[in-house]
Design a protein around this motif. Structure first.
Motif, short mmCIF file in Angstrom:
data_model
loop_
_atom_site.label_atom_id
_atom_site.label_comp_id
_atom_site.label_asym_id
_atom_site.label_seq_id
_atom_site.Cartn_x
_atom_site.Cartn_y
_atom_site.Cartn_z
N SER A 239 -6.65 -0.02 2.89
CA SER A 239 -5.97 -0.25 1.61
C SER A 239 -4.80 -1.18 1.85
O SER A 239 -4.08 -1.05 2.83
CB SER A 239 -5.47 1.07 1.02
N SER A 240 -4.61 -2.13 0.97
CA SER A 240 -3.46 -3.01 1.04
C SER A 240 -2.99 -3.30 -0.37
O SER A 240 -3.51 -4.18 -1.05
CB SER A 240 -3.82 -4.32 1.76
N VAL A 241 -2.01 -2.53 -0.80
CA VAL A 241 -1.50 -2.68 -2.16
C VAL A 241 -0.96 -4.09 -2.38
O VAL A 241 -1.19 -4.72 -3.41
CB VAL A 241 -0.40 -1.62 -2.44
N ASP A 244 -3.83 -6.67 -2.71
CA ASP A 244 -4.69 -6.45 -3.86
C ASP A 244 -3.98 -6.65 -5.19
O ASP A 244 -4.62 -6.96 -6.19
CB ASP A 244 -5.29 -5.04 -3.82
N THR A 334 -8.03 -0.85 -4.37
CA THR A 334 -7.46 -0.62 -3.04
C THR A 334 -8.10 0.60 -2.36
O THR A 334 -8.12 0.70 -1.14
CB THR A 334 -5.94 -0.39 -3.11
#
Length: 517
Positions: A239-241, A244, A334
């Motif tokens: 996940s990469s806020v 994204d 994400t």
């Protein structure tokens, strides 16, 4: 068939580590399980594979859990977009000025948020990811701290859904074995000092923070320190806020209240939900309510409330409905890789259940049991089952009904406490180091780490307390006291970690430092 039952989980773990592609590895292992179950027919295996995947997704608990994870992604996205994460950094950066100080933030938060391991990862990861990144802490190191405090605290904390579940298992095992005169909750409390692995892990984190890293973690930390790369080249965070979602709604600086309000909402609604769904409003005690609670429903309520507060804060900032909708979809996006991994991990759990993996392991080792060996063997069996299946709760559910009557018959009440502690300790170890564990996935998600990188860097750190735990169980007939064993284990762990860190640093890191200088 019995021996073949251990093949799919072994294939999943080996392929995941070798290829670094956990999705493909899990799918192949599920298909192999289908081939075994279908008597060698590869085409029937394909049908079985997708049937198993469908079944785990439509299960009531699992379906709610998937919704909860998506909602948590939305909540985290709005925390970032409304400037809450940036606001937290601005408040803390003047006080947390070194890597060591920064790493104590997720450690202390991980101890304080003890009521659920999933919520622990969400809250602690969101609270510390940005500030640790700014101080060049690798994502692998943050994932280790998250993973190593979440489950151990949930299993020995004063109040948690884990404890309710564990006490219910103990009560059921005692009832089925007609054991009377022992109160299940008291038996659980007596087992805590024998849960050596969980306690050693909680002491290991500050020892590692204050000492030197070794193994793959040392390389990850050296990379982050010298290059600023929080993940390795070619690595893929679950996940990469930031990637994204882009920039926050407002660029002039965040407000910490946009972090605190969603966080407090998540905690308060989740805790209330755990109490309410367990019958707390009907007059049940807190522990009785936690024993009967519906965790998936309660945490989904908390995640929904968190997301709702995030949307309200976005509206207050003047974000239009288009941006809000984009943030909603981005937040779910994400979490998409993690959601797929979780479904596949559940499916491999179904494979092991259909093939009888746990029964094979238990039946193979049950005849070896003696009072002196029982805690050690129960610990090792629990380690293997939880590693192979990726579930600590499932391992507890399988072994507790076996370990409780067996220990009572050969050693009486004192051995019950040791056996319960050994079951829970082994279950947590396998859950920590297994790449198909949902809690390992959650730690990777909310630390922003590549999943297999997290598994590989954490494994050497988990092996040290695990080996010590095994030695401590084997030594109980000589020493007798769990407290004395714990003190000896903690002291031994301190010197072992210090030796490994100093040795690795001198042999591998110092030459790199001299070369770069």
């Amino acid at each position: 068939m019995e021996f073949l039952s251990i093949v799919p989980p072994i294939v999943a773990v080996v392929l995941a580590i070798v290829t670094r592609r956990v999705l493909i590895s899990l799918f192949i292992s599920i298909w192999i399980g289908g081939v075994i179950a279908a008597g060698g027919n590869p085409f029937s295996a394909v049908a079985l594979t997708f049937t198993w995947m469908k079944d785990v997704m439509v299960d009531d608990w699992n379906a709610r859990f998937l919704v909860m994870v998506a909602l948590l992604g939305i909540g985290a996205a709005f925390m970032f977009k409304t400037g809450g994460s940036e606001g937290l950094i601005r408040v803390l950066e003047k006080k947390l000025t070194t890597k060591r100080r920064v790493l104590f933030l997720p450690y202390i938060l991980g101890i304080l948020i003890f009521f659920n391991d999933y919520v622990n990862s969400v809250i602690v990861g969101n609270a510390s990811k940005d500030i640790t990144g700014k101080n060049k802490v690798s994502r692998e190191k943050l994932a280790y701290v998250l993973d190593t405090t979440a489950a151990p605290m949930a299993t020995i904390g004063p109040v948690s859904d884990w404890i309710g579940f564990q006490v219910s298992l103990i009560a059921g095992a005692m009832a089925s074995a007609a054991i009377v005169g022992i109160e299940p909750y008291f038996a659980f409390l007596q087992s805590i000092p024998w849960n050596f692995y969980a306690i050693l892990c909680l002491f290991a984190v500050p020892m590692i923070i204050m000492g030197k890293d070794f193994g793959p973690m040392a390389k990850a930390e050296h990379r982050a320190e010298t290059t600023g790369q929080l993940i390795a080249d070619g690595a893929t965070p679950l996940s990469s806020v930031e990637q994204d979602l882009g920039e926050p709604f407002k660029k002039e600086g965040g407000n910490i209240w946009n972090f605190i309000l969603p966080l407090v909402t998540l905690i308060s609604v989740s805790v209330w939900g755990l109490w309410y769904t367990g019958g707390g409003a009907e007059g049940k005690s807190l522990m009785d309510a936690l024993a009967d609670t519906d965790v998936a429903v309660a945490l989904t309520w908390g995640a929904f409330a968190m997301s709702t507060i995030g949307i309200i804060l976005a509206l207050i900032q003047g974000a239009g409905f288009k941006k809000i909708e984009e943030t909603l979809l981005g937040g779910i996006g994400t979490m998409l890789p993690a959601l797929i991994i979780i479904v596949l991990a559940w499916s491999i759990g179904t494979v092991t259940d259909v093939l009888g993996t746990a029964e094979f392991v238990v039946n193979t080792t049950e005849s070896w049991m003696t009072p002196a060996l029982l805690p050690f063997l129960v610990f090792v069996i629990a380690m293997f089952i939880s590693f192979a299946t990726g579930t600590s709760w499932g391992t507890m559910a399988i072994l507790t009904p076996i370990a409780v009557p067996l220990s009572f018959n050969i050693g009486g009440e004192p051995l019950i406490h040791m056996a319960i502690g050994a079951v829970f300790a082994g279950a947590i170890f396998g859950d920590h180091v297994s790449p198909i564990s949902d809690t390992t996935v959650m730690a990777s998600i909310f630390a922003g780490s590549d999943h297999i990188a997290h598994v590989k860097t954490q494994m050497p750190y988990a092996i040290v307390p695990a080996v010590l735990t095994g030695i401590m169980y084997l030594s109980y007939t000589i020493i007798g006291s769990s407290i004395v064993l714990l003190i000896l284990g903690i002291v031994a762990q301190f010197f072992i970690l210090r030796y490994l860190g100093n040795r690795y640093h001198k042999k591998h890191i110092e030459p790199l430092q001299r070369k770069s200088a």
